[in-house]
Design a protein around this motif. Sequence first.
Motif, short mmCIF file in Angstrom:
data_model
loop_
_atom_site.label_atom_id
_atom_site.label_comp_id
_atom_site.label_asym_id
_atom_site.label_seq_id
_atom_site.Cartn_x
_atom_site.Cartn_y
_atom_site.Cartn_z
N ALA A 1 0.83 -1.20 0.00
CA ALA A 1 0.00 0.00 0.00
C ALA A 1 0.87 1.25 0.00
N LEU B 1 -4.44 4.18 -5.27
CA LEU B 1 -4.53 3.58 -3.93
C LEU B 1 -5.89 3.89 -3.31
N ALA B 2 -6.31 5.15 -3.40
CA ALA B 2 -7.60 5.53 -2.82
C ALA B 2 -8.74 4.82 -3.55
N ALA B 3 -8.60 4.68 -4.87
CA ALA B 3 -9.69 4.10 -5.66
C ALA B 3 -9.91 2.62 -5.33
N VAL B 4 -8.88 1.93 -4.82
CA VAL B 4 -9.13 0.55 -4.39
C VAL B 4 -9.57 0.51 -2.93
N GLY B 5 -9.73 1.66 -2.31
CA GLY B 5 -10.31 1.67 -0.98
C GLY B 5 -9.31 1.75 0.16
N ILE B 6 -8.06 2.11 -0.15
CA ILE B 6 -7.06 2.25 0.92
C ILE B 6 -6.72 3.73 1.04
N ALA B 7 -7.02 4.32 2.20
CA ALA B 7 -6.75 5.75 2.38
C ALA B 7 -5.25 5.96 2.58
N ILE C 1 -1.75 5.12 6.09
CA ILE C 1 -0.59 4.30 5.73
C ILE C 1 0.68 5.14 5.84
#
Lengths: 326, 249
Positions: free
Chosen positions: A200, A211-217, A221
């Motif tokens: 990530a 990264l945000a578009a797959v749901g990881i803020a 991180i």
Amino acid sequence: MSRERAINLLLAGLLLSVPLAALALGELFYITLATRMAILALAAVGLNFALGLGGLVSFGHAAFFGIGGYVAGIFSSHAFNQTPLFSWPFEFFGSDQMPAIWLAAMLISALIALPIGAISLRTAGVYFIMITLAFAQMIYYFAISWPAYGGEDGLSIVVRNGFPGVNTAVPLIFFLVCYVLLLAALALFALVRDSRFGAALQAGRQNETRLAAVGIAPFRIRLAAFTISAAITGLAGALLADLNRFVSPSMLSWQMSGELIVLIILGGTGRLFGPVAGAMLFVLFEFVLGGLTERWQFFLGLILLGVVLFARGGLIGVLAGKARHG
Amino acid sequence: MAEPVLSIRDLRKSFGALKATDGVSLDLRPGEIHALIGPNGAGKTTLIHQIAGGITPDSGEVVFLGEDIGALGVAARARRGLGRSFQISSLAPEFSALRNVMLAVQSRQGSSFRFFRPVMKDRSLTEPAMAMLERTGLAARANVPAAELSHGERRQLEIAIALALGPRAFLLDEPMAGMGPEGSRALTAFLDGLRHEAPILLVEHDMDAVFALADRISVLVYGRVIATGTVDEVRGDAEVRRAYLGERP
């Protein structure tokens, strides 16, 4: 074995062989030189978490380096003078034992990195660089104006802090302590790099939107990476204070932050052994060029220019080729 | 009629004097492909950004699965099940195709705060990711860095990543952009089957694809929806013909 792994082993072996050779030749000074390499490498491994993996160009890591140094200095001065560092909720007289100092250095660096990161990471690019610099400068001027611990003059460590079971006053032993910590930090770096967290973090460096578009803020991180990064650099700071038996505000200066970035660029940004290669080169230049001319940093600048223009991947990049991601 | 999966209510967004989104309302129902068409600059991508969370609307609601998601960020909306592809491919360029998809699988499984287990040896990540690459016809290119994939392959990879999220709705922003006729036909057939997994809000310029796929079409012109209806209704709409299909009355 991949080429990069062979080069890494070679570098690790080379760093270990310097003090052994020095001992055999009776040139104890070179042990100090190698110890300095190991400590700077450790500090840069810390920065490599944020800068190499996360793409977070922190121009304020000297803050954590210096905080680690001051923890070592302050703990040992209270232990030496038997004056309490604080007396509530319990009386605490500092410590002259490295494990306690290391733990405190890492914890305090991390605790200070948390709010600094939380604010700095709201920005990106040049603003991030400037805000991290600003925080580091605040801590620098705080140290200068704090007479209790030497202010501008710094703080001496009368006797090098101890480690249970060994005599850290022996240069080779202290080198080995630093070397083992460096290897441990490298192992941690390799694990984290290949983990989910590392995936990530690196994806955020390559493309934050993705990264945000797959749901990881990205924010959380990065904040975690920044904090881990600060803790390791703080640990290195505690070791440098013990090596020099002295800590001063210069460890907190922006030049120090710059040096750590230079080390990583010289060695190879984001590469496991980039900081090791960079620190070895840097200390070597400092020693060899510094022996030839007072203006050795001019030549270091030229070398850095060459690396940035012609060898973006640093020494590891030149020797091992481009990084591969699974 | 079933509850809409995604429902946009009176969304408004201005950039200075420009009304990019001017009171847009539309629904995405289960099992449908809802195409959003309109001339360049009509505000289609701006609308998609507001649904996905990248742009905050001035007013209006975005309701997804019965929840107002207006206050959530991009990542939180993606975790709720909005799977999206970008108009211009947006990938992690150094990572292989497989690792790009693995990132989505990892997110779907929950926490990214795991520090020690190597992802490449984690079959709970590699296997579902590989399955998605196989579905989208990219299996043979799994280990190629995204930066070295062809344009068409990058478009496919975008879809594979969106699929790997197991989304409850797809937001696809011009998935056919820049693909050759053959690629477009293959992707059209693929999307045709996809609507049964999750409904698709499809922004597309390729009218053959739109007419072949869409259950309903909304036409966006200057930030306003001037018509919504079935393919035939929209084709026959006088205003649409004038404003968009370029016919003189």
